[in-house]
Write a protein that holds these residues in place. Structure first.
Motif, PDB file in Angstrom:
ATOM      1  N   ARG A 166      18.276  -6.375  -8.324  1.00  0.00           N
ATOM      2  CA  ARG A 166      17.204  -7.279  -7.883  1.00  0.00           C
ATOM      3  C   ARG A 166      15.860  -6.585  -7.699  1.00  0.00           C
ATOM      4  N   GLY A 167      15.898  -5.299  -7.420  1.00  0.00           N
ATOM      5  CA  GLY A 167      14.659  -4.576  -7.146  1.00  0.00           C
ATOM      6  C   GLY A 167      14.236  -4.693  -5.693  1.00  0.00           C
ATOM      7  N   VAL A 168      13.148  -4.030  -5.381  1.00  0.00           N
ATOM      8  CA  VAL A 168      12.587  -4.016  -4.025  1.00  0.00           C
ATOM      9  C   VAL A 168      11.263  -4.784  -4.070  1.00  0.00           C
ATOM     10  N   ILE A 169      10.992  -5.569  -3.027  1.00  0.00           N
ATOM     11  CA  ILE A 169       9.707  -6.280  -2.985  1.00  0.00           C
ATOM     12  C   ILE A 169       8.829  -5.638  -1.923  1.00  0.00           C
ATOM     13  N   ILE A 170       7.554  -5.361  -2.282  1.00  0.00           N
ATOM     14  CA  ILE A 170       6.621  -4.861  -1.262  1.00  0.00           C
ATOM     15  C   ILE A 170       5.641  -5.957  -0.870  1.00  0.00           C
ATOM     16  N   THR A 171       5.418  -6.047   0.448  1.00  0.00           N
ATOM     17  CA  THR A 171       4.540  -7.079   1.005  1.00  0.00           C
ATOM     18  C   THR A 171       3.529  -6.413   1.938  1.00  0.00           C
ATOM     19  N   GLY A 172       2.618  -7.210   2.485  1.00  0.00           N
ATOM     20  CA  GLY A 172       1.606  -6.688   3.407  1.00  0.00           C
ATOM     21  C   GLY A 172       0.397  -6.158   2.648  1.00  0.00           C
ATOM     22  N   GLY A 173      -0.693  -5.925   3.378  1.00  0.00           N
ATOM     23  CA  GLY A 173      -1.934  -5.453   2.758  1.00  0.00           C
ATOM     24  C   GLY A 173      -1.771  -4.140   2.012  1.00  0.00           C
ATOM     25  N   GLY A 174      -0.887  -3.270   2.498  1.00  0.00           N
ATOM     26  CA  GLY A 174      -0.658  -1.972   1.856  1.00  0.00           C
ATOM     27  C   GLY A 174      -0.061  -2.091   0.472  1.00  0.00           C
ATOM     28  N   ALA A 175       0.555  -3.242   0.175  1.00  0.00           N
ATOM     29  CA  ALA A 175       1.138  -3.466  -1.158  1.00  0.00           C
ATOM     30  C   ALA A 175       0.041  -3.523  -2.218  1.00  0.00           C
ATOM     31  N   LEU A 176      -1.203  -3.809  -1.771  1.00  0.00           N
ATOM     32  CA  LEU A 176      -2.331  -3.923  -2.704  1.00  0.00           C
ATOM     33  C   LEU A 176      -2.964  -2.569  -3.020  1.00  0.00           C
ATOM     34  N   LEU A 177      -2.502  -1.513  -2.336  1.00  0.00           N
ATOM     35  CA  LEU A 177      -3.036  -0.179  -2.611  1.00  0.00           C
ATOM     36  C   LEU A 177      -2.647   0.214  -4.037  1.00  0.00           C
ATOM     37  N   HIS A 178      -3.635   0.575  -4.822  1.00  0.00           N
ATOM     38  CA  HIS A 178      -3.422   0.842  -6.246  1.00  0.00           C
ATOM     39  C   HIS A 178      -2.331   1.887  -6.480  1.00  0.00           C
ATOM     40  N   GLY A 179      -1.344   1.532  -7.320  1.00  0.00           N
ATOM     41  CA  GLY A 179      -0.295   2.481  -7.701  1.00  0.00           C
ATOM     42  C   GLY A 179       0.913   2.521  -6.779  1.00  0.00           C
ATOM     43  N   MET A 180       0.885   1.748  -5.688  1.00  0.00           N
ATOM     44  CA  MET A 180       1.985   1.807  -4.707  1.00  0.00           C
ATOM     45  C   MET A 180       3.320   1.377  -5.314  1.00  0.00           C
ATOM     46  N   ASP A 181       3.310   0.270  -6.094  1.00  0.00           N
ATOM     47  CA  ASP A 181       4.571  -0.202  -6.697  1.00  0.00           C
ATOM     48  C   ASP A 181       5.129   0.828  -7.687  1.00  0.00           C
ATOM     49  N   GLY A 182       4.252   1.408  -8.491  1.00  0.00           N
ATOM     50  CA  GLY A 182       4.688   2.404  -9.474  1.00  0.00           C
ATOM     51  C   GLY A 182       5.263   3.652  -8.821  1.00  0.00           C
ATOM     52  N   LEU A 183       4.607   4.114  -7.757  1.00  0.00           N
ATOM     53  CA  LEU A 183       5.067   5.310  -7.045  1.00  0.00           C
ATOM     54  C   LEU A 183       6.450   5.086  -6.436  1.00  0.00           C
ATOM     55  N   LEU A 184       6.634   3.923  -5.774  1.00  0.00           N
ATOM     56  CA  LEU A 184       7.935   3.625  -5.156  1.00  0.00           C
ATOM     57  C   LEU A 184       9.028   3.456  -6.209  1.00  0.00           C
ATOM     58  N   THR A 185       8.683   2.849  -7.362  1.00  0.00           N
ATOM     59  CA  THR A 185       9.655   2.695  -8.454  1.00  0.00           C
ATOM     60  C   THR A 185      10.140   4.074  -8.903  1.00  0.00           C
ATOM     61  N   GLU A 186       9.199   4.976  -9.066  1.00  0.00           N
ATOM     62  CA  GLU A 186       9.512   6.333  -9.531  1.00  0.00           C
ATOM     63  C   GLU A 186      10.362   7.094  -8.513  1.00  0.00           C
ATOM     64  N   GLU A 187      10.003   6.979  -7.239  1.00  0.00           N
ATOM     65  CA  GLU A 187      10.677   7.757  -6.193  1.00  0.00           C
ATOM     66  C   GLU A 187      12.046   7.187  -5.797  1.00  0.00           C
ATOM     67  N   LEU A 188      12.153   5.856  -5.771  1.00  0.00           N
ATOM     68  CA  LEU A 188      13.404   5.229  -5.317  1.00  0.00           C
ATOM     69  C   LEU A 188      14.389   4.980  -6.458  1.00  0.00           C
ATOM     70  N   LYS A 189      13.899   5.119  -7.682  1.00  0.00           N
ATOM     71  CA  LYS A 189      14.731   4.899  -8.889  1.00  0.00           C
ATOM     72  C   LYS A 189      15.273   3.475  -8.981  1.00  0.00           C
ATOM     73  N   VAL A 190      14.554   2.529  -8.404  1.00  0.00           N
ATOM     74  CA  VAL A 190      14.882   1.095  -8.546  1.00  0.00           C
ATOM     75  C   VAL A 190      13.574   0.348  -8.828  1.00  0.00           C
ATOM     76  N   PRO A 191      13.637  -0.824  -9.489  1.00  0.00           N
ATOM     77  CA  PRO A 191      12.397  -1.561  -9.757  1.00  0.00           C
ATOM     78  C   PRO A 191      11.726  -2.012  -8.456  1.00  0.00           C
ATOM     79  N   VAL A 192      10.423  -1.822  -8.360  1.00  0.00           N
ATOM     80  CA  VAL A 192       9.675  -2.256  -7.173  1.00  0.00           C
ATOM     81  C   VAL A 192       8.581  -3.229  -7.616  1.00  0.00           C
ATOM     82  N   ILE A 193       8.588  -4.402  -7.004  1.00  0.00           N
ATOM     83  CA  ILE A 193       7.651  -5.461  -7.411  1.00  0.00           C
ATOM     84  C   ILE A 193       6.760  -5.811  -6.219  1.00  0.00           C
ATOM     85  N   THR A 194       5.480  -6.021  -6.482  1.00  0.00           N
ATOM     86  CA  THR A 194       4.569  -6.489  -5.426  1.00  0.00           C
ATOM     87  C   THR A 194       4.694  -8.007  -5.326  1.00  0.00           C
ATOM     88  N   ALA A 195       4.857  -8.498  -4.106  1.00  0.00           N
ATOM     89  CA  ALA A 195       4.991  -9.950  -3.895  1.00  0.00           C
ATOM     90  C   ALA A 195       3.687 -10.655  -4.270  1.00  0.00           C
TER      91      ALA A 195
END
Length: 334
Positions: free
Chosen positions: A277-306
């Motif tokens: 299913r992947g991980v969903i990021i929420t909150g204002g910090g989710a809009l920080l450029h590159g956050m979804d990509g960094l978490l995808t790389e580090e956690l080895k699971v898909p990370v999607i911004t809500a």
């Protein structure tokens, strides 16, 4: 009109109010401007935020919430009263029921303070719910199924990370590193590197326009103005995305580590669901450029911004309000 149900996302940086049947009716900064000597409230919300860093000595703009909890009880109460009056919550025959959100690891004393502030601002019944759970619901996750869902809610004062299943939190973590900390890192970097003092609002602008947490992910430049620490005079400098990337590395690594720790404590069956299913990021910090990509790389699971990450918690309160009578809630007795 009889009693109305109201959902409040009482954030460190912003307060959002959701009224059942109307949607989000208020989204304003959690700032109160007070007169120093008389302690009188001069302005609240957007109006007070415009005063940050620009007030004469006798007026101070304060944020009564710190790290997701109440730091100044009286001013939190005054702020809530002001916002509830603004959305006309008090013009009802009976007092509204309020659903309010809090970080996962706050103490029962801190929970009681939040409830007391809401009750004093004019509510009949106050219900408390954990922020990542509400954020996940607002982001469109079906957390009531027997399968694993993971959410990373990066707010102003706290980052809340949780794995949810069957409508409850299975594993969770809350750290006091989020949007405000990013602003401070930017502010301190510019102070150290350029001997230039900038305000919180400028730091926030840099975060939105220039900052990135992905190496080489953005190549923006920006002119910023501040006060030279040596001459005391105004000065303009140009900063780049690469510089801001360096200044945010440490803070962001704490969020990545907290997310890894939550995954490590998650039962294997639920971990398998999160890979699907992947991980969903929420909150204002989710809009920080590159956050979804960094978490995808580090956690080895898909990370999607809500979608509309800053509105997830408020939208989640709306969905829970629809089911307030059906879903059993934690109501803290005072």
């Amino acid at each position: 009109m009889f009693g109305r149900d109201i959902g409040i996302d009482l954030g460190t940086a912003n307060v959002l109010i959701h009224i059942k049947g109307q949607g989000i009716v208020l989204d304003e900064p959690a700032v109160v401007a007070i007169e120093k000597d008389s302690k009188q409230v001069m302005a609240v919300g957007e109006e007070a935020f415009r005063m940050v860093g620009r007030t004469p000595g006798n007026i101070v703009a304060i944020r009564p919430m710190k790290d997701g909890v109440i730091a100044d009880f009286d001013h939190t109460e005054a702020m809530l009263k002001h916002f509830l009056t603004k959305v006309n919550a008090k013009s009802m025959i009976s007092k509204p029921r309020i659903l309010i959100c809090c970080p996962t690891n706050i103490t029962s004393v801190e929970q009681k303070a939040i409830i007391e502030a809401a009750e004093k601002s004019g509510s009949k019944n106050v219900f408390i719910e954990e922020e990542p759970k509400v954020a996940a619901i607002g982001a469109g996750m079906d957390i009531f199924q027997p399968s694993g869902n993971m959410v990373v809610d990066i707010g102003g004062g706290t980052t809340d990370i949780a794995v949810l299943s069957m409508g409850s939190i299975v594993t969770a973590s809350s750290i006091k590193i989020a949007g405000d900390q990013f602003d401070h890192e930017i502010l301190n970097y510019i102070k150290k590197q350029y001997k230039l003092l900038i305000g919180e609002r400028t730091a926030e602008m840099v975060k939105k326009e220039v900052a990135t947490v992905a190496p080489g992910g953005r190549e923006n430049d920006m002119d910023i103005r501040g006060r030279d620490m040596v001459s005391g005079l105004p000065r303009t400098i140009t900063i780049s995305s690469g510089e801001i990337y360096e200044s945010l590395t440490e803070s962001v690594s704490h969020i990545v580590q907290a997310a890894k720790n939550v995954l490590e404590r998650t039962p294997p069956e639920l971990s398998a669901d999160i890979i699907d299913r992947g991980v969903i990021i929420t909150g204002g910090g989710a809009l920080l450029h590159g956050m979804d990509g960094l978490l995808t790389e580090e956690l080895k699971v898909p990370v999607i911004t809500a979608e509309e990450p800053m509105h997830c918690v408020a939208n989640g309160t709306g969905i829970l309000l629809e089911n307030l009578d059906r879903i059993s809630k934690k109501k803290v007795k005072i």
